[in-house]
Write a protein that holds these residues in place. Structure first.
Motif, PDB file in Angstrom:
ATOM      1  N   ARG A   6       0.860  -1.178   0.000  1.00 52.27           N
ATOM      2  CA  ARG A   6       0.000   0.000   0.000  1.00 52.27           C
ATOM      3  C   ARG A   6       0.900   1.232   0.000  1.00 52.27           C
ATOM      4  O   ARG A   6       1.811   1.327   0.822  1.00 52.27           O
ATOM      5  N   LEU A   7       0.649   2.129  -0.922  1.00 47.45           N
ATOM      6  CA  LEU A   7       1.430   3.359  -1.005  1.00 47.45           C
ATOM      7  C   LEU A   7       0.684   4.506  -0.348  1.00 47.45           C
ATOM      8  O   LEU A   7      -0.534   4.609  -0.464  1.00 47.45           O
ATOM      9  N   LYS A   8       1.428   5.345   0.317  1.00 44.01           N
ATOM     10  CA  LYS A   8       0.854   6.583   0.835  1.00 44.01           C
ATOM     11  C   LYS A   8       1.416   7.696  -0.050  1.00 44.01           C
ATOM     12  O   LYS A   8       2.617   7.944  -0.060  1.00 44.01           O
ATOM     13  N   ILE A   9       0.524   8.317  -0.805  1.00 42.71           N
ATOM     14  CA  ILE A   9       0.938   9.337  -1.755  1.00 42.71           C
ATOM     15  C   ILE A   9       0.562  10.707  -1.218  1.00 42.71           C
ATOM     16  O   ILE A   9      -0.559  10.929  -0.761  1.00 42.71           O
ATOM     17  N   SER A  10       1.516  11.623  -1.274  1.00 43.97           N
ATOM     18  CA  SER A  10       1.276  13.018  -0.912  1.00 43.97           C
ATOM     19  C   SER A  10       1.704  13.893  -2.076  1.00 43.97           C
ATOM     20  O   SER A  10       2.597  13.533  -2.849  1.00 43.97           O
ATOM     21  N   PHE A  11       1.078  15.035  -2.198  1.00 44.78           N
ATOM     22  CA  PHE A  11       1.369  15.969  -3.272  1.00 44.78           C
ATOM     23  C   PHE A  11       1.838  17.282  -2.682  1.00 44.78           C
ATOM     24  O   PHE A  11       1.236  17.797  -1.740  1.00 44.78           O
ATOM     25  N   ALA A  12       2.906  17.846  -3.252  1.00 46.44           N
ATOM     26  CA  ALA A  12       3.419  19.143  -2.803  1.00 46.44           C
ATOM     27  C   ALA A  12       3.030  20.188  -3.834  1.00 46.44           C
ATOM     28  O   ALA A  12       3.320  20.040  -5.022  1.00 46.44           O
TER      29      ALA A  12
END
Length: 171
Positions: A6-12
């Motif tokens: 499971r990936l935890k994706i964040s956007f900057a």
């Protein structure tokens, strides 16, 4: 089915003070999330000589991003495997002669009497070489519109009585 990872994706996102504001997957726009989901499939298709079929390509995507996706399939330095993109869309801005030839734009029209769908290419119609495909479509010259373009009005009652139409672009 067992989940492998499971990936935890964040956007900057950059803000004017040269810092970043972080957004989680759920906080990001639907269009960005749709693009992220599609990009892996698009890249695989471009690399491996695939025909990629997408229904309603434009869902929540910015028109410039739609053009960018199509252009990747047209660019021989990127699409080295000669992959093809087949998609449906309601975005008429893609009906442009700089993006598609007449034989690459297909329209579906449903016959009211039989409810049978008819599929035809713009190359089957008499169209001037300098004609704007988008304007021709929107003004009803090619068929496939869901309302009477002569009155330039469209009520929900009219739409409920008439079958719907789409156009299909083929690369």
């Amino acid at each position: 089915m067992r989940q492998l990872f499971r990936l935890k994706i964040s956007f900057a996102h950059s803000i004017p003070t040269y810092s970043h504001q972080w957004f989680s997957w759920g906080e990001e726009s639907k269009g960005t999330r749709n693009f992220i989901r599609m990009i892996i499939i698009i890249m695989e298709a471009l690399k491996n000589n695939r025909v990629l079929c997408i229904d309603e390509l434009e869902i929540s995507l910015h028109p410039h991003l739609l053009h960018y996706i199509v252009e990747q399939f047209h660019d021989s330095s990127i699409n080295t495997a000669n992959s093809q993109l087949l998609f449906t869309t309601h975005n008429t801005s893609l009906q442009h002669k700089n993006l598609f030839r007449r034989d690459q734009i297909w329209i579906t029209e449903k016959k009211e009497e039989t409810m049978e769908s008819v599929l035809y290419s713009l190359s089957e119609l008499k169209i001037r070489n300098d004609e704007n495909f988008e304007i021709g479509y929107l003004t009803g010259r090619y068929g496939g519109t869901t309302f009477d373009v002569e009155t330039s009005t469209c009520s929900l009652n009219q739409l409920n009585r008439k079958p719907g139409y789409d156009f299909i672009l083929v690369d």
